[in-house]
Design a protein around this motif. Sequence first.
Motif, PDB file in Angstrom:
ATOM      1  N   LYS A   6       0.841  -1.206   0.000  1.00  0.00           N
ATOM      2  CA  LYS A   6       0.000   0.000   0.000  1.00  0.00           C
ATOM      3  C   LYS A   6       0.873   1.252   0.000  1.00  0.00           C
ATOM      4  O   LYS A   6       1.943   1.267   0.620  1.00  0.00           O
ATOM      5  CB  LYS A   6      -0.842   0.032   1.274  1.00  0.00           C
ATOM      6  CG  LYS A   6      -1.985  -0.927   1.286  1.00  0.00           C
ATOM      7  CD  LYS A   6      -3.025  -0.396   2.294  1.00  0.00           C
ATOM      8  CE  LYS A   6      -4.046  -1.437   2.649  1.00  0.00           C
ATOM      9  NZ  LYS A   6      -3.688  -2.240   3.821  1.00  0.00           N
ATOM     10  N   GLY A   7       0.400   2.315  -0.616  1.00  0.00           N
ATOM     11  CA  GLY A   7       1.123   3.583  -0.613  1.00  0.00           C
ATOM     12  C   GLY A   7       1.404   4.044   0.813  1.00  0.00           C
ATOM     13  O   GLY A   7       2.470   4.588   1.103  1.00  0.00           O
ATOM     14  N   GLY A 127       2.600  12.615  -4.765  1.00  0.00           N
ATOM     15  CA  GLY A 127       2.913  11.187  -4.883  1.00  0.00           C
ATOM     16  C   GLY A 127       1.992  10.362  -4.015  1.00  0.00           C
ATOM     17  O   GLY A 127       0.782  10.648  -3.933  1.00  0.00           O
ATOM     18  N   VAL A 128       2.571   9.377  -3.355  1.00  0.00           N
ATOM     19  CA  VAL A 128       1.741   8.464  -2.568  1.00  0.00           C
ATOM     20  C   VAL A 128       1.278   9.081  -1.245  1.00  0.00           C
ATOM     21  O   VAL A 128       0.537   8.453  -0.490  1.00  0.00           O
ATOM     22  CB  VAL A 128       2.467   7.119  -2.292  1.00  0.00           C
ATOM     23  CG1 VAL A 128       2.830   6.413  -3.584  1.00  0.00           C
ATOM     24  CG2 VAL A 128       3.726   7.333  -1.442  1.00  0.00           C
ATOM     25  N   SER A 163      -2.875   6.040  -4.491  1.00  0.00           N
ATOM     26  CA  SER A 163      -1.997   4.936  -4.905  1.00  0.00           C
ATOM     27  C   SER A 163      -2.694   3.579  -4.967  1.00  0.00           C
ATOM     28  O   SER A 163      -2.265   2.716  -5.737  1.00  0.00           O
ATOM     29  CB  SER A 163      -0.789   4.853  -3.975  1.00  0.00           C
ATOM     30  OG  SER A 163      -1.212   4.885  -2.633  1.00  0.00           O
ATOM     31  N   ASP A 164      -3.768   3.385  -4.213  1.00  0.00           N
ATOM     32  CA  ASP A 164      -4.350   2.025  -4.161  1.00  0.00           C
ATOM     33  C   ASP A 164      -5.832   1.955  -4.502  1.00  0.00           C
ATOM     34  O   ASP A 164      -6.473   0.943  -4.234  1.00  0.00           O
ATOM     35  CB  ASP A 164      -4.177   1.433  -2.755  1.00  0.00           C
ATOM     36  CG  ASP A 164      -2.841   1.773  -2.153  1.00  0.00           C
ATOM     37  OD1 ASP A 164      -1.840   1.447  -2.800  1.00  0.00           O
ATOM     38  OD2 ASP A 164      -2.806   2.382  -1.062  1.00  0.00           O
ATOM     39  N   PHE A 182       8.288  -0.370  -6.788  1.00  0.00           N
ATOM     40  CA  PHE A 182       7.245  -1.340  -7.173  1.00  0.00           C
ATOM     41  C   PHE A 182       6.081  -0.532  -7.756  1.00  0.00           C
ATOM     42  O   PHE A 182       5.919   0.645  -7.423  1.00  0.00           O
ATOM     43  CB  PHE A 182       6.778  -2.155  -5.947  1.00  0.00           C
ATOM     44  CG  PHE A 182       6.071  -1.302  -4.940  1.00  0.00           C
ATOM     45  CD1 PHE A 182       4.690  -1.176  -4.946  1.00  0.00           C
ATOM     46  CD2 PHE A 182       6.787  -0.553  -3.998  1.00  0.00           C
ATOM     47  CE1 PHE A 182       4.035  -0.355  -4.035  1.00  0.00           C
ATOM     48  CE2 PHE A 182       6.152   0.267  -3.091  1.00  0.00           C
ATOM     49  CZ  PHE A 182       4.760   0.359  -3.111  1.00  0.00           C
ATOM     50  N   PRO A 183       5.271  -1.146  -8.643  1.00  0.00           N
ATOM     51  CA  PRO A 183       4.157  -0.377  -9.192  1.00  0.00           C
ATOM     52  C   PRO A 183       3.054  -0.223  -8.149  1.00  0.00           C
ATOM     53  O   PRO A 183       2.662  -1.201  -7.517  1.00  0.00           O
ATOM     54  CB  PRO A 183       3.678  -1.227 -10.366  1.00  0.00           C
ATOM     55  CG  PRO A 183       4.152  -2.596 -10.071  1.00  0.00           C
ATOM     56  CD  PRO A 183       5.335  -2.516  -9.174  1.00  0.00           C
ATOM     57  N   LYS A 184       2.590   0.976  -7.953  1.00  0.00           N
ATOM     58  CA  LYS A 184       1.497   1.193  -7.011  1.00  0.00           C
ATOM     59  C   LYS A 184       0.241   0.557  -7.630  1.00  0.00           C
ATOM     60  O   LYS A 184       0.043   0.601  -8.860  1.00  0.00           O
ATOM     61  CB  LYS A 184       1.283   2.695  -6.757  1.00  0.00           C
ATOM     62  CG  LYS A 184       2.586   3.484  -6.523  1.00  0.00           C
ATOM     63  CD  LYS A 184       3.398   2.962  -5.355  1.00  0.00           C
ATOM     64  CE  LYS A 184       4.779   3.567  -5.200  1.00  0.00           C
ATOM     65  NZ  LYS A 184       5.857   3.069  -6.061  1.00  0.00           N
TER      66      LYS A 184
END
Length: 488
Positions: A6-7, A127-128, A163-164, A182-184
């Motif tokens: 998770k972000g 961002g996240v 992000s999720d 890693f890809p979100k």
Amino acid sequence: MLKIIKGSDVRHLDSLHIQRKGISSLLLMENAALGFAEWFNSQSYLGNERVAVFCGAGNNGGDGFAIARLLSKLGWKVTLFTCFEPGTLLSPDAKSNFDLVPSAVRLQSWKEFNPSSFDVLIDAYLGVGLKGELRKEAKDIIQAINSFQGQVLSVDVPSGLPSDSNCSWECVRASHTLTFAFPKLALLFPENAQFTGELVVIDIGIEDSELMEIDSDYFFLQKKDVPNYHRKFNRFAHKGDFGKILLVAGSKGKMGAAYLSAKSALRTGSGLVTCLIPESERFIIQSSLPETMVVFEDQVDYSKFDAIGVGPGLGIDSVEVLEKVLDNYSSPMVLDADALTILSKHKNLIKKVPKGSILTPHLSEFERLFGKTDSHLERLKIAKEFCLHYSLNVLIKGANSVICLVDGRQIFNSSGSRFMATAGSGDVLTGMLTSFLGQGYSPEQALICGVFQHGLAGEIAGKEKLRSTIASDILEAIPETFKQLSIS
Ligand SMILES: NC(=O)C1=CN([C@@H]2O[C@H](COP(=O)(O)OP(=O)(O)OC[C@H]3O[C@@H](n4cnc5c(N)ncnc54)[C@H](O)[C@@H]3O)[C@@H](O)[C@H]2O)[C@@H](O)CC1
Ligand SMILES: Nc1ncnc2c1ncn2[C@@H]1O[C@H](COP(=O)(O)OP(=O)(O)O)[C@@H](O)[C@H]1O
Ligand SMILES: [K+]
């Protein structure tokens, strides 16, 4: 294999990594910026592009300050647009990088942005760390970024995208998203493709094992992971070791599907491939694919096969054919295409599907089986419950196909290309999956190797043929996938 966390767990991951490697968080940010700059350098930018970098006040902005410095040092003409009011407190690492921005970089407020003065835009605004709904000013900044007509490169995530999960607002529409470590999760949802653009994962030195320490059921499958899932055959291997498989496929007018599955299975290494087809259609397979055998419904002994694949071109009225297979076979099998449509109309048959079997719906077949869904997140949840309940594997097909395993793990595939969106490419996959099952691979191994190599074959074929790619090109690229993975 990379784990997708998770972000909100990224900070925890960072501190684990920083402690373990004995580095500072500033160095981790520098690694991220260096990874971005290296990718930027490897693209065909000419060196005279005018680069705009939008930076927020958090660590995503911090990445942007460092990227602006690195690109400026490499000779690009960089203008930095601050997306915060003067006097705003920056995150500590963002502040350190802000102080390092060289004088060659012009500093302006985002309000002064003139899209026609730039060739490339780097989006390091949010961002996240995004929390809750977008604030009013954030919407205006995103609109300003989206008014730009050239390439937009988003740092970590397109600004505004949680992000999720999904969101109801407009996010930055990136041409590329360069995501760190890693890809979100949200970058892998089809509904967010309009924001994400092309996805690039940048290695910043965080190892797979460090990600493994954080709880998550999501994974990302890459080329380096695949060889470990392959079986090795010794020099005495005979065609029995490579498996006898049965493909229950094809009907009048749809024999191409049987042909494509059978040929793909042979190219994937099956020892013996038999097609169960209507007797009236036998000449098509026998003359086009002499390496296969054909059988007809009243003569088949299902139990002698190492694996069975059912569905491509079968015809949606072939309920009895499917039921007979399910009644006479108890090992994992592959169910695709018309077999899935039949299952969705005759739900009572689902409990007859052998445990460990693989169902491969594309999004419409998924909807037929499980009902309408609003988002990919909802699909993942439904698939997980189904897999756990029935002990079945489900492959949700599309870009970044998701392998949903019986134990609840969900693995996103990284290979593939849009040129695979062509008739029969799913039939090729069914042949490959059935072939690996027949070669003694577990359903998990068959899915990992089959799905990745199918995507890789699509990439190889697509490179040559672009949108002229047809399913036969994909199957003829299967041998090259073994070569690239060094699997003999
Ligand atoms: N391990 C990693 O993945 C690394 C991540 N780094 C970067 O750090 C970023 C995360 O940094 P942060 O946690 O500081 O967070 P961000 O920089 O993503 O977000 C924080 C900023 O967003 C604003 N914000 C939050 N919610 C908002 C809303 N609803 N509307 C408007 N503004 C909002 C806050 O005011 C703050 O300025 C990552 O996305 C990545 O770019 C890198 O620096 C280093 C390594
Ligand atoms: N845009 C895309 N990017 C990557 N892979 C794709 C894309 N579109 C389709 N594919 C892949 O191509 C295959 C298509 O399967 P399917 O829809 O069953 O085709 P068909 O029924 O024509 O055989 C799937 O494996 C899917 O993951
Ligand atoms: K961003």
